[in-house]
Design an enzyme around this catalytic site. Structure first.
Site, PDB file in Angstrom:
ATOM      1  N   ASP A  31       0.913  -1.311  -0.095  1.00  0.00           N
ATOM      2  CA  ASP A  31       0.004  -0.030  -0.169  1.00  0.00           C
ATOM      3  C   ASP A  31       0.970   1.256  -0.001  1.00  0.00           C
ATOM      4  OD1 ASP A  31      -1.972   2.056   0.874  1.00  0.00           O
ATOM      5  OD2 ASP A  31      -3.234   0.115   1.192  1.00  0.00           O
ATOM      6  N   THR A  35      -5.152   6.657   0.813  1.00  0.00           N
ATOM      7  CA  THR A  35      -6.203   6.647   1.655  1.00  0.00           C
ATOM      8  C   THR A  35      -6.327   5.543   2.545  1.00  0.00           C
ATOM      9  OG1 THR A  35      -7.187   5.314  -0.063  1.00  0.00           O
ATOM     10  CG2 THR A  35      -7.764   7.664   0.033  1.00  0.00           C
ATOM     11  N   GLY A  36      -5.303   4.738   2.611  1.00  0.00           N
ATOM     12  CA  GLY A  36      -5.299   3.585   3.630  1.00  0.00           C
ATOM     13  C   GLY A  36      -4.376   4.040   4.768  1.00  0.00           C
ATOM     14  N   VAL A  57       1.558   0.900  -6.510  1.00  0.00           N
ATOM     15  CA  VAL A  57       1.202  -0.345  -7.732  1.00  0.00           C
ATOM     16  C   VAL A  57       1.434   0.216  -8.913  1.00  0.00           C
ATOM     17  CG1 VAL A  57      -0.407  -1.744  -6.553  1.00  0.00           C
ATOM     18  CG2 VAL A  57      -1.182   0.283  -7.819  1.00  0.00           C
ATOM     19  N   LYS A  89      -3.854   5.927 -13.712  1.00  0.00           N
ATOM     20  CA  LYS A  89      -2.662   5.137 -13.718  1.00  0.00           C
ATOM     21  C   LYS A  89      -2.646   4.224 -12.628  1.00  0.00           C
ATOM     22  CE  LYS A  89       0.779   8.629 -15.065  1.00  0.00           C
ATOM     23  NZ  LYS A  89       2.008   9.500 -14.228  1.00  0.00           N
ATOM     24  N   GLY A 100       1.160  -8.772 -14.940  1.00  0.00           N
ATOM     25  CA  GLY A 100       2.411  -9.460 -15.308  1.00  0.00           C
ATOM     26  C   GLY A 100       3.177 -10.329 -14.202  1.00  0.00           C
ATOM     27  N   TYR A 143     -12.047   7.177 -12.655  1.00  0.00           N
ATOM     28  CA  TYR A 143     -12.269   5.985 -11.748  1.00  0.00           C
ATOM     29  C   TYR A 143     -13.149   4.836 -12.666  1.00  0.00           C
ATOM     30  CZ  TYR A 143     -13.918   3.142  -7.750  1.00  0.00           C
ATOM     31  OH  TYR A 143     -14.030   2.160  -6.999  1.00  0.00           O
ATOM     32  N   TYR A 157      -5.201 -10.767 -20.660  1.00  0.00           N
ATOM     33  CA  TYR A 157      -4.162 -11.582 -19.929  1.00  0.00           C
ATOM     34  C   TYR A 157      -4.629 -12.889 -19.784  1.00  0.00           C
ATOM     35  CZ  TYR A 157      -0.436  -8.389 -18.800  1.00  0.00           C
ATOM     36  OH  TYR A 157       0.684  -7.588 -19.065  1.00  0.00           O
ATOM     37  N   ARG A 184     -17.627   9.262   1.517  1.00  0.00           N
ATOM     38  CA  ARG A 184     -18.708   8.615   0.948  1.00  0.00           C
ATOM     39  C   ARG A 184     -19.888   8.799   1.747  1.00  0.00           C
ATOM     40  NH1 ARG A 184     -15.218   3.240  -0.483  1.00  0.00           N
ATOM     41  NH2 ARG A 184     -13.692   4.093   0.951  1.00  0.00           N
TER      42      ARG A 184
HETATM   43  P1  NAD Z   1      -9.858   2.585   0.297  1.00  0.00           P
HETATM   44  O1  NAD Z   1      -9.546   4.066  -0.355  1.00  0.00           O
HETATM   45  O2  NAD Z   1      -9.959   2.764   1.519  1.00  0.00           O
HETATM   46  O3  NAD Z   1      -8.670   1.718  -0.040  1.00  0.00           O
HETATM   47  C1  NAD Z   1      -7.607   1.740  -1.197  1.00  0.00           C
HETATM   48  C2  NAD Z   1      -6.300   1.327  -0.676  1.00  0.00           C
HETATM   49  O4  NAD Z   1      -5.773   1.408  -1.964  1.00  0.00           O
HETATM   50  C3  NAD Z   1      -5.763   2.541   0.187  1.00  0.00           C
HETATM   51  O5  NAD Z   1      -5.161   1.638   1.237  1.00  0.00           O
HETATM   52  C4  NAD Z   1      -4.937   3.333  -0.522  1.00  0.00           C
HETATM   53  O6  NAD Z   1      -3.774   3.746   0.299  1.00  0.00           O
HETATM   54  C5  NAD Z   1      -4.527   2.268  -1.733  1.00  0.00           C
HETATM   55  N1  NAD Z   1      -3.867   2.844  -2.660  1.00  0.00           N
HETATM   56  C6  NAD Z   1      -4.272   3.854  -3.601  1.00  0.00           C
HETATM   57  N2  NAD Z   1      -3.791   4.012  -4.592  1.00  0.00           N
HETATM   58  C7  NAD Z   1      -2.659   3.422  -4.412  1.00  0.00           C
HETATM   59  C8  NAD Z   1      -1.414   3.188  -5.444  1.00  0.00           C
HETATM   60  N3  NAD Z   1      -1.061   3.855  -6.438  1.00  0.00           N
HETATM   61  N4  NAD Z   1      -0.463   2.126  -4.873  1.00  0.00           N
HETATM   62  C9  NAD Z   1      -0.651   1.520  -3.818  1.00  0.00           C
HETATM   63  N5  NAD Z   1      -1.629   1.391  -3.010  1.00  0.00           N
HETATM   64  C10 NAD Z   1      -2.647   2.502  -3.348  1.00  0.00           C
HETATM   65  O7  NAD Z   1     -10.956   2.138  -0.581  1.00  0.00           O
HETATM   66  P2  NAD Z   1     -11.784   0.651  -0.217  1.00  0.00           P
HETATM   67  O8  NAD Z   1     -13.264   0.940  -0.245  1.00  0.00           O
HETATM   68  O9  NAD Z   1     -11.228  -0.215   0.601  1.00  0.00           O
HETATM   69  O10 NAD Z   1     -11.693   0.096  -1.643  1.00  0.00           O
HETATM   70  C11 NAD Z   1     -10.721  -0.762  -1.947  1.00  0.00           C
HETATM   71  C12 NAD Z   1     -10.971  -1.353  -3.581  1.00  0.00           C
HETATM   72  O11 NAD Z   1     -12.323  -1.798  -3.907  1.00  0.00           O
HETATM   73  C13 NAD Z   1     -10.810  -0.318  -4.618  1.00  0.00           C
HETATM   74  O12 NAD Z   1     -10.105  -0.671  -5.796  1.00  0.00           O
HETATM   75  C14 NAD Z   1     -12.073   0.061  -4.838  1.00  0.00           C
HETATM   76  O13 NAD Z   1     -12.235   0.548  -6.184  1.00  0.00           O
HETATM   77  C15 NAD Z   1     -12.912  -1.093  -4.747  1.00  0.00           C
HETATM   78  N6  NAD Z   1     -14.303  -0.744  -4.679  1.00  0.00           N
HETATM   79  C16 NAD Z   1     -14.799  -0.482  -3.369  1.00  0.00           C
HETATM   80  C17 NAD Z   1     -16.195  -0.320  -3.145  1.00  0.00           C
HETATM   81  C18 NAD Z   1     -16.694   0.121  -1.894  1.00  0.00           C
HETATM   82  O14 NAD Z   1     -17.763   0.324  -1.582  1.00  0.00           O
HETATM   83  N7  NAD Z   1     -15.873   0.109  -0.812  1.00  0.00           N
HETATM   84  C19 NAD Z   1     -17.121  -0.259  -4.204  1.00  0.00           C
HETATM   85  C20 NAD Z   1     -16.597  -0.545  -5.459  1.00  0.00           C
HETATM   86  C21 NAD Z   1     -15.122  -1.017  -5.644  1.00  0.00           C
HETATM   87  N1  UDP Z   2     -24.271  11.821  -1.425  1.00  0.00           N
HETATM   88  C1  UDP Z   2     -24.840  12.621  -0.430  1.00  0.00           C
HETATM   89  N2  UDP Z   2     -24.368  13.160   0.552  1.00  0.00           N
HETATM   90  C2  UDP Z   2     -22.889  12.991   0.957  1.00  0.00           C
HETATM   91  C3  UDP Z   2     -22.158  11.996   0.045  1.00  0.00           C
HETATM   92  C4  UDP Z   2     -22.804  11.395  -0.883  1.00  0.00           C
HETATM   93  O1  UDP Z   2     -26.199  12.703  -0.618  1.00  0.00           O
HETATM   94  O2  UDP Z   2     -22.593  13.603   2.066  1.00  0.00           O
HETATM   95  C5  UDP Z   2     -24.717  11.075  -2.195  1.00  0.00           C
HETATM   96  C6  UDP Z   2     -24.236  10.799  -3.534  1.00  0.00           C
HETATM   97  O3  UDP Z   2     -24.265  12.097  -4.382  1.00  0.00           O
HETATM   98  C7  UDP Z   2     -24.583   9.673  -4.204  1.00  0.00           C
HETATM   99  C8  UDP Z   2     -24.853   8.858  -3.119  1.00  0.00           C
HETATM  100  O4  UDP Z   2     -24.899   9.523  -1.831  1.00  0.00           O
HETATM  101  O5  UDP Z   2     -25.787  10.046  -4.981  1.00  0.00           O
HETATM  102  C9  UDP Z   2     -23.707   7.688  -2.864  1.00  0.00           C
HETATM  103  O6  UDP Z   2     -22.452   8.604  -2.805  1.00  0.00           O
HETATM  104  P1  UDP Z   2     -20.999   7.727  -2.662  1.00  0.00           P
HETATM  105  O7  UDP Z   2     -19.910   8.908  -2.862  1.00  0.00           O
HETATM  106  O8  UDP Z   2     -21.235   7.039  -0.993  1.00  0.00           O
HETATM  107  O9  UDP Z   2     -20.897   6.804  -3.531  1.00  0.00           O
HETATM  108  P2  UDP Z   2     -21.069   6.480  -5.050  1.00  0.00           P
HETATM  109  O10 UDP Z   2     -21.915   7.642  -5.709  1.00  0.00           O
HETATM  110  O11 UDP Z   2     -19.658   6.218  -5.833  1.00  0.00           O
HETATM  111  O12 UDP Z   2     -21.991   5.292  -5.267  1.00  0.00           O
END
Ligand code: NAD
Ligand code: UDP
Length: 309
Positions: A31, A35-36, A57, A89, A100, A143, A157, A184
């Site tokens: 990591d 955001t971690g 990464v 990226k 890879g 994203y 792959y 969120r």
């Molecule tokens: P998060 O932001 O808490 O976790 C992401 C982690 O990736 C963090 O620890 C951050 O530091 C690390 N990171 C970011 N960029 C990096 C980089 N370039 N190199 C190394 N580490 C890096 O978010 P999360 O909710 O835990 O999400 C984890 C994964 O699940 C993500 O890929 C996200 O797209 C996917 N995802 C999550 C949700 C959800 O609702 N939580 C929904 C859909 C997809």
């Molecule tokens: N949202 C909201 N208030 C907030 C944060 C988000 O009403 O303080 C809304 C946002 O516009 C979206 C929904 O809640 O319609 C979910 O947002 P989130 O960012 O959690 O996830 P995503 O939009 O990526 O599903």
């Protein structure tokens, strides 16, 4: 097994580290701490089967592992929009580097994809066959398109190099270890309610999302990774669908306090509705979320109450 988790110090990644250590595996958590947080994995740092590596990464890496879970990518809109070029990226180069490595060491590799690949969906609920409705040039595109390109790379792959892939599409997931300032909706509403502030609904609050508690999702990850029937993509989420207005009202009911609901402008390209069709997960991994929203919110509120006090 020896298992690499990229993004392992984040919200979902740290819960996955816990689960795989409990299951008896060796875990390498990679990591860059964008955001971690180290706090998410502090309790694991002294564990003999756990290793933390601070690395990005986007830059190549090498580990002798049996499985790779690729979770590295900021997931909250304010975080992934902070440096959108870096977000693309991270998804694209991160996927290439994981694939890879998987090809070289013959590891099975898992991609944390997202319901965002469906964009603002015209099909409801969303099934895996749906190709989506995504703006390629908007604020969410770094994203959404990054994750779509990562899926493309995973399947190329797989077809070209026989890499053993698993691609899961995660729908909104919440729980302890989300960042208080994550941006969120679930963490925003809970933190606002606990601080006695007003709950900020973007738009009129009629847009919907389906919220899965983190423990349910992690169970789905592990079952999906360890079956051999399908490579995906497979939806994983809770089909219970709620408007943001309902979520705000439920949060206020559970937290109490004197906050009220206020309305703010809706961000561009905000999907109007989202609900997973999980028939595939039900059939293949016999999986179904167990934690209802009210119970999961209660557990998340208890976590943030401790964080904030
Ligand atoms: P998060 O932001 O808490 O976790 C992401 C982690 O990736 C963090 O620890 C951050 O530091 C690390 N990171 C970011 N960029 C990096 C980089 N370039 N190199 C190394 N580490 C890096 O978010 P999360 O909710 O835990 O999400 C984890 C994964 O699940 C993500 O890929 C996200 O797209 C996917 N995802 C999550 C949700 C959800 O609702 N939580 C929904 C859909 C997809
Ligand atoms: N949202 C909201 N208030 C907030 C944060 C988000 O009403 O303080 C809304 C946002 O516009 C979206 C929904 O809640 O319609 C979910 O947002 P989130 O960012 O959690 O996830 P995503 O939009 O990526 O599903």
């Amino acid at each position: 097994m020896r298992i690499l988790i990229t993004g392992g110090a984040g919200f979902l990644g740290s819960h996955l580290c816990d689960r795989l250590i409990t299951d008896g595996h060796e875990v390498v958590c990679l990591d860059n701490l964008f955001t971690g947080r180290k706090e998410n994995i502090t309790h694991l740092l002294q564990h003999p089967r756990f290793e933390f590596v601070r690395h990005d990464v986007v830059d190549p890496f090498k580990f002798e592992v049996d499985q790779i879970y690729n979770l590295a990518c900021p997931a909250s809109p304010p975080h992934y929009q902070y440096n959108p070029i870096k977000t693309t990226k991270t998804s694209v180069m991160g996927a290439i580097n994981c694939l890879g490595l998987a090809k070289r060491v013959k590891a099975r590799v898992f991609q944390a994809s997202t319901s965002e690949v469906y964009g603002d969906p015209a099909m409801h609920p969303q099934r895996e066959e749906y190709w989506g409705h995504v703006n390629p040039i908007g604020r969410r595109s770094c994203y959404d398109e990054g994750k779509r390109c990562a899926e493309t790379l995973f399947f190329d792959y797989h077809r070209e190099n026989k890499v053993d892939i698993r691609v899961i599409r995660i729908f909104n997931t919440y729980g302890p270890r989300m960042l208080a300032h994550d941006g969120r909706v679930v963490s925003n509403f809970i933190v606002q309610a606990l601080k006695g502030e007003d709950l900020t609904i973007y738009g009129d609050g009629t847009q919907t999302r389906s919220f899965c508690f983190v423990d349910d999702l992690i169970e789905g990850f592990v079952r999906f990774m360890n079956q051999t029937e399908i490579v995906g993509p497979m939806n994983c989420g809770n089909p219970g669908e709620f408007t943001m207005l309902q979520l705000a009202e439920l949060t206020l009911k559970l937290v109490g306090g004197k906050g009220k609901i206020v309305f703010k402008p809706l961000p561009s390209d905000d999907p109007k509705q989202r609900q997973p069709d999980i028939s595939l997960a039900r059939r293949v991994i016999k999986w179904e979320p167990q934690v209802p929203l009210e119970e999961g919110l209660g557990r998340t509120i208890a976590y943030f109450r401790k964080q904030i006090s």
